[in-house]
Write a protein that holds these residues in place. Structure first.
Motif, PDB file in Angstrom:
ATOM      1  N   THR A  38      -6.011   3.376  -8.775  1.00  0.00           N
ATOM      2  CA  THR A  38      -5.531   2.818  -7.510  1.00  0.00           C
ATOM      3  C   THR A  38      -5.092   1.379  -7.746  1.00  0.00           C
ATOM      4  O   THR A  38      -5.500   0.752  -8.725  1.00  0.00           O
ATOM      5  CB  THR A  38      -6.627   2.791  -6.431  1.00  0.00           C
ATOM      6  OG1 THR A  38      -7.686   1.946  -6.870  1.00  0.00           O
ATOM      7  CG2 THR A  38      -7.176   4.182  -6.129  1.00  0.00           C
ATOM      8  N   THR A  41      -2.597  -2.182  -2.048  1.00  0.00           N
ATOM      9  CA  THR A  41      -1.310  -1.925  -1.404  1.00  0.00           C
ATOM     10  C   THR A  41      -0.701  -3.258  -0.975  1.00  0.00           C
ATOM     11  O   THR A  41      -1.347  -4.025  -0.250  1.00  0.00           O
ATOM     12  CB  THR A  41      -1.516  -1.015  -0.175  1.00  0.00           C
ATOM     13  OG1 THR A  41      -2.127   0.193  -0.621  1.00  0.00           O
ATOM     14  CG2 THR A  41      -0.196  -0.686   0.503  1.00  0.00           C
ATOM     15  N   THR A 237       4.884   8.810   2.544  1.00  0.00           N
ATOM     16  CA  THR A 237       3.591   8.131   2.480  1.00  0.00           C
ATOM     17  C   THR A 237       2.635   8.876   3.386  1.00  0.00           C
ATOM     18  O   THR A 237       2.996   9.236   4.512  1.00  0.00           O
ATOM     19  CB  THR A 237       3.714   6.676   2.980  1.00  0.00           C
ATOM     20  OG1 THR A 237       4.737   6.031   2.239  1.00  0.00           O
ATOM     21  CG2 THR A 237       2.405   5.928   2.802  1.00  0.00           C
ATOM     22  N   ILE A 263      -1.851   6.557   0.607  1.00  0.00           N
ATOM     23  CA  ILE A 263      -2.376   5.194   0.768  1.00  0.00           C
ATOM     24  C   ILE A 263      -3.696   5.343   1.500  1.00  0.00           C
ATOM     25  O   ILE A 263      -3.751   6.013   2.544  1.00  0.00           O
ATOM     26  CB  ILE A 263      -1.369   4.305   1.527  1.00  0.00           C
ATOM     27  CG1 ILE A 263      -0.203   3.958   0.592  1.00  0.00           C
ATOM     28  CG2 ILE A 263      -2.035   3.050   2.072  1.00  0.00           C
ATOM     29  CD1 ILE A 263       0.849   3.049   1.197  1.00  0.00           C
ATOM     30  N   THR A 279      -3.225   1.936  -2.898  1.00  0.00           N
ATOM     31  CA  THR A 279      -2.201   2.935  -3.184  1.00  0.00           C
ATOM     32  C   THR A 279      -2.761   3.820  -4.299  1.00  0.00           C
ATOM     33  O   THR A 279      -3.270   3.312  -5.298  1.00  0.00           O
ATOM     34  CB  THR A 279      -0.907   2.228  -3.629  1.00  0.00           C
ATOM     35  OG1 THR A 279      -0.472   1.405  -2.530  1.00  0.00           O
ATOM     36  CG2 THR A 279       0.186   3.220  -3.979  1.00  0.00           C
ATOM     37  N   CYS A 288      -9.626   8.149  -3.527  1.00  0.00           N
ATOM     38  CA  CYS A 288      -9.018   8.138  -2.200  1.00  0.00           C
ATOM     39  C   CYS A 288      -9.566   9.339  -1.427  1.00  0.00           C
ATOM     40  O   CYS A 288     -10.713   9.702  -1.633  1.00  0.00           O
ATOM     41  CB  CYS A 288      -7.502   8.101  -2.350  1.00  0.00           C
ATOM     42  SG  CYS A 288      -7.008   6.576  -3.228  1.00  0.00           S
TER      43      CYS A 288
END
Ligand SMILES: *[C@@H]1O[C@H](CO)[C@@H](O)[C@H](O)[C@H]1NC(C)=O
Length: 319
Positions: A38, A41, A237, A263, A279, A288
């Motif tokens: 990751t 972002t 996204t 994200i 991200t 995530c």
């Protein structure tokens, strides 16, 4: 159908409590992932998601309030020059959607309403839902690719697909916009992802299509995820919020898989501002939402706030 009957038997045998049913379907033991890489972002990427999230929030308002652009703060946040030229759906089998021209962004917006999470989780976990072949009539380049999608999502998509396509083509022709934004939350995100793929097949390649999805459940199989990456990669996204269980259903153990483009929000402060957003590389990233489990699930994280104090659902738009 094979999978359907297997699951029914499985559920019948195990159904001593709701959790017994929910646990395997939520995917305990389903911690496979492509990646755990990751990166923070960037602010401009996050800021670029605010307007799409505001449109997805408006999709929860009544169609009367949306079409007159009188839905109170959710409409006001987007300004007064939004021109809603088509709305469809109802409060039953066909979830509401609207199509608008957003002149400040030179964009035609398609926004889909979602559904309340308690209902939605029961639908997603319902054994009568399963993967079925993608109907390639609206996705001609998907022919021969063995793509399968959730049968309930496909049915729901088909109920509004023709209206969405004609509305967007009409909007592009009459409003002079050069871009399309497709957005939605929850069930609305699932339908929006199918819409974006349909539009990608149908509109002039010079038109930029951006897809911004919030609280997206898994929609199809590995072949679907790869097809989405191939067609929309970099322009799609999907934002997942903390311990929301919706992005981990239906589980990978029965063949579902996410496309790339996640994200993930790790923390939101008391003002509804995301304070740690990453991200995520890969289609399924253990750092995530793929790392979430039913044990830590928070249904309220599905609704928000995500960032900029934006939440979704009927309570987010009382008008
Ligand atoms: C596929 O979609 C087309 C267009 O809506 C429809 O006419 C056709 O009946 C669908 N095929 C199946 C097998 O559902």
């Amino acid at each position: 159908m094979m999978l359907h009957s297997t699951l029914s038997l499985f559920a019948y045998g195990l159904l001593s409590s709701k959790l017994a049913l929910a646990a395997p379907l939520f995917g305990i033991g389903d911690r496979l992932s492509d990646s755990d890489a990751t990166s923070a972002t960037p602010d401009d990427v996050l800021n670029g998601l605010i307007r799409p999230a505001q449109f997805s929030r408006v999709a929860y308002c009544s169609s009367a309030a949306v079409t007159s652009w009188q839905c109170g703060p959710p409409c006001d946040a987007l300004g007064n020059d939004i021109d809603v030229f088509q709305a469809g759906g109802d409060d039953g089998l066909v979830p509401m959607y609207f199509i608008a021209h957003d002149p400040s962004q030179d964009t035609i917006v398609v926004a889909h309403q979602g559904t309340e999470p308690e209902n939605f989780l029961s639908v997603l976990n319902d054994v009568q839902f399963f993967l079925e072949d993608l109907n390639t009539t609206r996705f001609t380049s998907a022919e021969g690719k063995d793509i399968q999608v959730h049968n309930g999502f496909q049915k729901t998509f088909e109920r509004t697909a023709d209206g969405v396509l004609s509305g967007v083509l009409n909007g592009l022709a009459t409003k002079g916009a050069s871009k399309i934004l497709v957005t939605g939350h929850s069930l609305g995100a699932a339908i929006a992802s199918l819409d974006a793929m349909m539009l990608k097949q149908e509109v002039d390649p010079s038109i930029e299509i951006t897809t911004a999805l919030f609280g997206l459940p898994r929609v199809g199989n590995q072949e679907w995820a790869d097809f989405v990456d191939e067609q929309l990669g970099g322009q799609l996204t999907r934002v997942s919020n903390q311990d929301d269980p919706v992005p981990i259903v239906p589980p990978r153990t029965i063949g579902f898989r996410h496309p790339s483009g996640e994200i993930h929000i790790n923390a939101v402060d008391d003002n509804g501002e995301a304070t740690d957003v990453v991200t995520c590389e890969g289609q399924e990233n253990s750092e995530c939402s793929a790392g979430n489990t039913v044990l830590t699930a928070s249904v309220s994280n599905h609704l928000g706030p995500y960032f900029d104090d934006i939440s979704f659902g009927g309570d987010a738009c009382p008008l």
